[in-house]
Design a protein around this motif. Sequence first.
Motif, PDB file in Angstrom:
ATOM      1  N   ALA A 187       0.811  -1.222   0.000  1.00  0.00           N
ATOM      2  CA  ALA A 187       0.000   0.000   0.000  1.00  0.00           C
ATOM      3  C   ALA A 187       0.841   1.267   0.000  1.00  0.00           C
ATOM      4  O   ALA A 187       0.384   2.320  -0.460  1.00  0.00           O
ATOM      5  CB  ALA A 187      -0.932  -0.002   1.210  1.00  0.00           C
ATOM      6  N   LEU A 188       2.073   1.186   0.511  1.00  0.00           N
ATOM      7  CA  LEU A 188       2.919   2.374   0.598  1.00  0.00           C
ATOM      8  C   LEU A 188       4.050   2.366  -0.425  1.00  0.00           C
ATOM      9  O   LEU A 188       4.951   3.205  -0.363  1.00  0.00           O
ATOM     10  CB  LEU A 188       3.498   2.497   2.016  1.00  0.00           C
ATOM     11  N   GLY A 189       3.999   1.449  -1.364  1.00  0.00           N
ATOM     12  CA  GLY A 189       5.052   1.382  -2.368  1.00  0.00           C
ATOM     13  C   GLY A 189       5.156   2.632  -3.215  1.00  0.00           C
ATOM     14  O   GLY A 189       6.243   2.995  -3.678  1.00  0.00           O
ATOM     15  N   ARG A 190       4.052   3.333  -3.396  1.00  0.00           N
ATOM     16  CA  ARG A 190       4.033   4.535  -4.228  1.00  0.00           C
ATOM     17  C   ARG A 190       4.796   5.695  -3.597  1.00  0.00           C
ATOM     18  O   ARG A 190       5.069   6.701  -4.264  1.00  0.00           O
ATOM     19  CB  ARG A 190       2.587   4.957  -4.480  1.00  0.00           C
ATOM     20  N   TYR A 191       5.134   5.598  -2.309  1.00  0.00           N
ATOM     21  CA  TYR A 191       5.790   6.699  -1.604  1.00  0.00           C
ATOM     22  C   TYR A 191       7.311   6.557  -1.559  1.00  0.00           C
ATOM     23  O   TYR A 191       7.963   7.207  -0.744  1.00  0.00           O
ATOM     24  CB  TYR A 191       5.241   6.806  -0.186  1.00  0.00           C
ATOM     25  N   ALA A 192       7.878   5.722  -2.408  1.00  0.00           N
ATOM     26  CA  ALA A 192       9.331   5.499  -2.435  1.00  0.00           C
ATOM     27  C   ALA A 192       9.858   5.164  -1.043  1.00  0.00           C
ATOM     28  O   ALA A 192      10.726   5.860  -0.501  1.00  0.00           O
ATOM     29  CB  ALA A 192      10.048   6.726  -2.999  1.00  0.00           C
ATOM     30  N   PRO A 193       9.355   4.098  -0.425  1.00  0.00           N
ATOM     31  CA  PRO A 193       9.753   3.776   0.954  1.00  0.00           C
ATOM     32  C   PRO A 193      11.251   3.544   1.086  1.00  0.00           C
ATOM     33  O   PRO A 193      11.845   2.813   0.295  1.00  0.00           O
ATOM     34  CB  PRO A 193       8.957   2.498   1.261  1.00  0.00           C
ATOM     35  N   ASP A 194      11.837   4.180   2.081  1.00  0.00           N
ATOM     36  CA  ASP A 194      13.277   4.069   2.317  1.00  0.00           C
ATOM     37  C   ASP A 194      13.529   2.850   3.205  1.00  0.00           C
ATOM     38  O   ASP A 194      13.770   2.969   4.412  1.00  0.00           O
ATOM     39  CB  ASP A 194      13.791   5.350   2.979  1.00  0.00           C
ATOM     40  N   VAL A 195      13.469   1.680   2.603  1.00  0.00           N
ATOM     41  CA  VAL A 195      13.537   0.435   3.367  1.00  0.00           C
ATOM     42  C   VAL A 195      14.953   0.163   3.864  1.00  0.00           C
ATOM     43  O   VAL A 195      15.140  -0.389   4.947  1.00  0.00           O
ATOM     44  CB  VAL A 195      13.014  -0.737   2.515  1.00  0.00           C
ATOM     45  N   ARG A 196      15.947   0.557   3.099  1.00  0.00           N
ATOM     46  CA  ARG A 196      17.333   0.297   3.524  1.00  0.00           C
ATOM     47  C   ARG A 196      17.673   1.077   4.792  1.00  0.00           C
ATOM     48  O   ARG A 196      18.290   0.545   5.722  1.00  0.00           O
ATOM     49  CB  ARG A 196      18.300   0.645   2.399  1.00  0.00           C
ATOM     50  N   ASP A 197      17.281   2.340   4.848  1.00  0.00           N
ATOM     51  CA  ASP A 197      17.524   3.110   6.065  1.00  0.00           C
ATOM     52  C   ASP A 197      16.725   2.547   7.237  1.00  0.00           C
ATOM     53  O   ASP A 197      17.195   2.540   8.382  1.00  0.00           O
ATOM     54  CB  ASP A 197      17.162   4.580   5.839  1.00  0.00           C
ATOM     55  N   ALA A 198      15.503   2.097   6.948  1.00  0.00           N
ATOM     56  CA  ALA A 198      14.694   1.487   8.005  1.00  0.00           C
ATOM     57  C   ALA A 198      15.378   0.240   8.551  1.00  0.00           C
ATOM     58  O   ALA A 198      15.385   0.003   9.766  1.00  0.00           O
ATOM     59  CB  ALA A 198      13.310   1.141   7.463  1.00  0.00           C
ATOM     60  N   ASP A 199      15.969  -0.545   7.677  1.00  0.00           N
ATOM     61  CA  ASP A 199      16.676  -1.748   8.119  1.00  0.00           C
ATOM     62  C   ASP A 199      17.850  -1.381   9.019  1.00  0.00           C
ATOM     63  O   ASP A 199      18.062  -1.996  10.071  1.00  0.00           O
ATOM     64  CB  ASP A 199      17.156  -2.528   6.895  1.00  0.00           C
ATOM     65  N   ALA A 200      18.600  -0.369   8.612  1.00  0.00           N
ATOM     66  CA  ALA A 200      19.753   0.051   9.415  1.00  0.00           C
ATOM     67  C   ALA A 200      19.318   0.576  10.778  1.00  0.00           C
ATOM     68  O   ALA A 200      20.002   0.372  11.791  1.00  0.00           O
ATOM     69  CB  ALA A 200      20.539   1.119   8.661  1.00  0.00           C
ATOM     70  N   GLU A 201      18.157   1.241  10.818  1.00  0.00           N
ATOM     71  CA  GLU A 201      17.676   1.826  12.071  1.00  0.00           C
ATOM     72  C   GLU A 201      17.001   0.804  12.978  1.00  0.00           C
ATOM     73  O   GLU A 201      17.238   0.781  14.198  1.00  0.00           O
ATOM     74  CB  GLU A 201      16.679   2.943  11.758  1.00  0.00           C
TER      75      GLU A 201
END
Length: 304
Positions: A187-201
């Motif tokens: 559902a949030l794919g359209r918002y360019a989710p910053d998944v890599r930074d989320a993983d690091a955090e």
Amino acid sequence: MLTEVTATRYIEPLRSGGSVPGLVEADDLGTYVVKFTGSAQGRKALVAEVIVGQLARALGLRFPELVLVDFDPAIAAGEPHQEVRELHSVSAGTNLGMDHLPGARDFTPEVAEVFPVDPVEAGRIVWLDALTVNVDRTTHSSNLMVWPTLGVAPPRLWLIDHGAALVFHHRWAASDPAKAYDFRHHALGRYAPDVRDADAELAPRVTEELLRAITAEVPDAWLADDPDFATPDAAREAYVGYLHARVRASSAWLPTDFPAAEELAEENARRAARTRQGRPDWLKRVPDLHGKPEAAQDWSVHLG
């Protein structure tokens, strides 16, 4: 541990999902959406709700407070629908309540067109879903709410409904903590989710200690019937072991491929065309309302 309350007033059933939760008031003066142990999804759905919901809260994501609700079917004796009364009758005792968000709106595709979401927040939510294998937060069924919708406080995204997560606990023997799942239609794919930074955090914060504290909040009765484990504590350790191993294997499952809105629209159009292809002529004339506002449909074909 989760707060324990007693349901004192049954308000109404909620039919937006297949589990038919109920809206109740409790002796702490709170109002809760109660998911019942006797629902068709079974107790593992409640286990997933507790583990994923409490993990979301521990990681700073917005998720309503959970409580354990002692429910006596007698307070809902006036419910007119037999199937709902039957659900209540097999759900006496401890059930799961989620704090009610009055006036909250579903995060629909139409809302997504105008509601701003920070790529950082989107990345954290997608990361949590990928970690917990929650494949039920899609463009067509977001399981997200926008709240509050009244007053001066700005509306925010709230996560709800994680009963479909932790799919691995339905087949423990075949589970693979490093398995990647398809999150292209998140559902949030359209918002360019910053998944890599989320993983690091977030990954360093998902420790065995945190997971043990969260799984300890799941009632023994909801784990006792699992044939894969001799005791509830053994089941808890399995959840801890799987999720901790999955965190450490994030490089294997981290979702980073999110199509643009135009690509999704084209995919949906192709899927709809394939669906209609095998239909008889009369059925081809029935509008497909899935994920689309009714006003966008052309009803003229039904008017002669």
